[in-house]
Design an enzyme around this catalytic site. Structure first.
Site, mmCIF file in Angstrom:
data_model
loop_
_atom_site.group_PDB
_atom_site.id
_atom_site.type_symbol
_atom_site.label_atom_id
_atom_site.label_comp_id
_atom_site.label_asym_id
_atom_site.label_seq_id
_atom_site.Cartn_x
_atom_site.Cartn_y
_atom_site.Cartn_z
ATOM 1 N N HIS A 189 0.801 -1.230 0.000
ATOM 2 C CA HIS A 189 0.000 0.000 0.000
ATOM 3 C C HIS A 189 0.832 1.277 0.000
ATOM 4 C CE1 HIS A 189 -3.292 -2.811 0.697
ATOM 5 N NE2 HIS A 189 -3.892 -1.967 -0.109
ATOM 6 N N ARG A 296 -10.489 3.611 -2.126
ATOM 7 C CA ARG A 296 -10.126 2.797 -0.953
ATOM 8 C C ARG A 296 -10.510 3.572 0.303
ATOM 9 N NH1 ARG A 296 -5.530 1.378 -4.351
ATOM 10 N NH2 ARG A 296 -5.215 -0.883 -4.325
ATOM 11 N N ARG A 332 -15.327 1.356 -2.526
ATOM 12 C CA ARG A 332 -15.199 0.059 -1.870
ATOM 13 C C ARG A 332 -15.436 0.238 -0.383
ATOM 14 N NH1 ARG A 332 -9.516 -2.889 -2.112
ATOM 15 N NH2 ARG A 332 -8.880 -1.351 -0.579
ATOM 16 N N GLU A 431 -11.076 -11.017 -5.709
ATOM 17 C CA GLU A 431 -9.668 -11.082 -5.312
ATOM 18 C C GLU A 431 -9.354 -12.390 -4.614
ATOM 19 O OE1 GLU A 431 -8.920 -7.491 -3.031
ATOM 20 O OE2 GLU A 431 -10.934 -7.509 -2.225
ATOM 21 N N ASN A 454 -4.130 -7.498 -7.106
ATOM 22 C CA ASN A 454 -3.070 -7.432 -6.079
ATOM 23 C C ASN A 454 -3.229 -8.592 -5.112
ATOM 24 O OD1 ASN A 454 -2.626 -5.018 -7.310
ATOM 25 N ND2 ASN A 454 -3.470 -3.766 -5.673
ATOM 26 N N ASP A 455 -4.462 -8.814 -4.702
ATOM 27 C CA ASP A 455 -4.714 -9.942 -3.809
ATOM 28 C C ASP A 455 -4.937 -11.239 -4.582
ATOM 29 O OD1 ASP A 455 -4.475 -9.016 -1.130
ATOM 30 O OD2 ASP A 455 -6.256 -7.797 -1.436
ATOM 31 N N ARG A 465 2.132 -10.651 -1.069
ATOM 32 C CA ARG A 465 2.438 -9.500 -1.929
ATOM 33 C C ARG A 465 3.431 -8.535 -1.302
ATOM 34 N NH1 ARG A 465 -3.461 -6.408 -1.701
ATOM 35 N NH2 ARG A 465 -2.435 -4.445 -2.104
ATOM 36 N N CYS A 502 -9.171 -3.371 -10.782
ATOM 37 C CA CYS A 502 -8.604 -2.244 -10.046
ATOM 38 C C CYS A 502 -7.291 -2.624 -9.364
ATOM 39 C CB CYS A 502 -9.606 -1.703 -9.034
ATOM 40 S SG CYS A 502 -10.152 -2.955 -7.870
HETATM 41 C C1 PEP Z 1 -6.447 -5.642 -4.975
HETATM 42 O O1 PEP Z 1 -6.354 -6.522 -4.122
HETATM 43 O O2 PEP Z 1 -6.107 -5.802 -6.174
HETATM 44 C C2 PEP Z 1 -6.967 -4.317 -4.616
HETATM 45 C C3 PEP Z 1 -7.174 -3.408 -5.539
HETATM 46 O O3 PEP Z 1 -7.163 -4.054 -3.297
HETATM 47 P P1 PEP Z 1 -5.997 -3.632 -2.280
HETATM 48 O O4 PEP Z 1 -4.758 -3.392 -3.093
HETATM 49 O O5 PEP Z 1 -6.460 -2.422 -1.575
HETATM 50 O O6 PEP Z 1 -5.909 -4.843 -1.418
HETATM 51 MG MG MG Z 2 -7.301 -6.281 -2.178
#
Ligand code: PEP
Ligand code: MG
Length: 570
Positions: A189, A296, A332, A431, A454-455, A465, A502
């Site tokens: 993040h 977010r 979200r 995710e 990302n997840d 990650r 996203c």
């Molecule tokens: C993701 O997991 O791709 C996502 C956009 O959420 P975050 O990065 O906030 O976990």
């Molecule tokens: Mg996520």
């Protein structure tokens, strides 16, 4: 000069002085003393220095970030001036004849423990404040520097082992020119925040904090992920030139700011932005975003001592919707847990936070937190084009339960004659692999999907990650990921629904052609990636890339995919 390679997390070049945001060693040795007055004076002196520091930080924070952010320091000042806490320290020094460090350590630990065990949640939250305050005083006693990021008032490049989202939220945007960390990956993040702040950043260098010293001159090359420490004049020249070239490139991209996004064979897609705060909307509009694909909301909950009120949330959501002026805004609901901790919620420490009690799991169990957010969103819906999505959905039941609560709150508001929009789309983030696999079932009930790669990548590949040691497994182009993405898009289209993405993959120049070919409808990314993505998509033929779909999905490795896509699109 020395150079260090890391992971490019936010592009651009920054040149400036290093500011070490590293917690000093505060370990204490208990020593018997024979002059208690002297020790008490040392303690008093450390307390005074800490008080004047806290006052400065409070004022500074109030000016730069607002009253609300400064509140935490008022709480710290109350604690440090409280005789109930300080007198026992002095008594300990006099009675036990121990050094001030030991007295501070023992007494503050005793209070922390006492507060942690209280029934009242508010009092339990004070434990974290006492810990923070005693660390500050201890640093003064030990004569070591305690970092005060909120006090930075000159242009610097922040160096840290890691930056938590709440550290990042405290950084003063005006002065922080860039940052470099030891750990983290492109999707941690702090990296995501850096992109929305539009400052160059490099993560995962493993050794930056041990190599760079306070005030060293450094160059952060966020394009290639390289840090240069104490550069020569020649290198400075080279990087000034690179900096100018990057600025020119940005000017070129900016020409497409108000254009829609079409492929060269006339297929339209939407390019939206990911945001963390209402202030980020400025960057979205400046960079030609056609909407917000992911807001977010958890950043509203961070860097403070208590939950944001419904009113405060309403104002934030309303301001984003109004400023986006009818363009779609996907908000979200709260996604805490994982690397996003909220101290004041006293969430349990977990062995595997990313697999634990986070996001929708937490919200469904804590309706007192969830419902005010939904109410704030529903009230704000009257001011723009709002879409709501739930994070970390693993089962249909979770989605149904969350949607029922939303509908319940909507009914309550309507009964109270509050204006609520009638066409709010309600979707989910995909995710978790179970949801990607079951997309056909979800597609019947949701209005849209937004794939959170990302997840999704970390869960599919079982590779954290945040952990650079397994970053080789973090493979967005792996056919396993592409098959899941394809499954979601196909399932949505069969039901006449749309799919966005996203996760950071949506703005990745290698992934963009693949995703266009798979039929992704909306690409949501860091605002600064939008214009390069639009430039790229205008040169691609969607029809041609779609014809490679079966071939790509039947490949065996990510490497094959990359090689193929590069050959076909460059
Ligand atoms: C993701 O997991 O791709 C996502 C956009 O959420 P975050 O990065 O906030 O976990
Ligand atoms: Mg996520």
């Amino acid at each position: 000069m020395t150079s260090i390679q890391g992971i490019a997390a936010s592009s651009g070049i920054a040149i400036g002085k290093a500011y070490q945001l590293v917690s000093p060693d505060l370990s204490v040795e208990k020593v018997k003393i024979d002059n208690p007055e002297k020790e008490i004076d040392r303690l008093k002196n450390a307390l005074e220095l800490s008080i004047s520091e806290l006052e400065k930080i409070k004022e500074h924070t109030k000016k730069s970030m607002g009253e609300e952010h400064a509140e935490i320091f008022s709480a710290h000042l109350l604690i440090i001036n409280d005789p109930e806490l300080i007198n026992p320290m002095k008594e300990k020094i006099s009675n036990d004849k121990v050094n001030a460090e030991a007295a501070l350590d023992e007494v503050s630990k005793m209070f922390v423990e006492m507060f942690q065990n209280m029934d009242n949640e508010y009092m339990r939250e004070r434990a974290a404040d006492i810990k923070d305050v005693s660390k500050r005083v201890m640093a003064h006693l030990l004569g070591v520097t305690f970092p005060n990021p909120a006090l930075i008032d000159e242009e610097v490049i922040v160096i840290a082992h890691d930056l938590t989202p709440s550290d990042t939220a405290q950084l003063n945007r005006q002065y922080v020119q860039g940052f470099v960390t030891d750990i983290g990956g492109r999707t941690s993040h702090s990296a995501i925040m850096a992109r929305s702040l539009e400052i160059p950043a490099i993560v995962g260098t493993k050794e930056i904090t041990t190599t760079v010293k306070q005030n060293d001159m450094i160059i952060v090359d966020g394009i290639d992920g390289k840090v240069i420490i104490n550069p020569s004049d020649e290198e400075l020249d080279t990087y000034h030139t690179k900096q100018e070239k990057f600025a020119k490139q940005k000017e070129e991209w900016a020409k497409l700011k108000d254009e829609p996004t079409f492929s060269n064979d006339g297929e339209q897609v939407e390019l939206a932005a990911n945001i963390g705060t209402p202030e980020d909307v400025e960057g979205v509009l400046k960079n030609g975003g056609e909407g917000v694909g992911l807001y977010r909301t958890e950043f509203l909950y961070m860097g403070k001592n208590e939950l944001p009120s419904e009113e405060e949330q309403f104002k934030a959501y309303k301001s984003v919707l109004e400023r986006m002026d009818g363009k779609p805004v996907v908000v979200r609901t709260l996604d805490v847990g994982g690397d996003k901790e909220l101290n004041y919620l006293n969430m349990p420490k977990e062995l595997n936070p990313f697999l634990g009690f986070r996001a929708i799991r937490f919200c469904l169990e804590n309706e007192d937190v969830f419902r005010p957010q939904l109410r704030a969103l529903l009230r704000a819906s009257a001011y723009g084009n709002l879409k709501i999505m739930f994070p970390m959905i693993a089962t249909l039941e979770e989605f149904r339960q969350a949607k029922d609560i939303l509908l319940d709150e909507k009914e309550n508001l309507v009964n109270d004659n509050v204006n609520v929009s009638d066409d709010i789309e309600v979707g989910i983030m995909v995710e978790i692999p179970s949801t990607a696999v079951m997309a056909d079932q979800f597609a019947k009930e949701v209005d849209f999907f937004s794939i959170g790669t990302n997840d999704l990548i970390q869960y599919t590949m079982a590779a954290d990650r945040m952990n650079e040691q397994v970053s080789y497994l973090y493979q967005p182009y792996h056919p396993a990921i592409l098959r899941l993405v394809n499954n979601v898009i196909e399932a949505a289209h069969k039901e006449g629904k749309w799919t966005g993405m996203c996760g950071e993959m949506a703005g990745d120049p290698i992934a963009i052609p693949i995703l266009l070919g798979l039929g992704l409808d909306e690409f949501s990314m860091s605002a600064t990636s939008i214009l390069p993505a639009r430039t790229q998509i205008r040169e691609l033929s969607k029809k041609t890339i779609s014809s490679y779909k079966d071939k790509i999905l039947s490949m065996g490795t990510a490497e094959e995919v990359v090689e193929f896509i590069k050959e076909k699109t460059v």
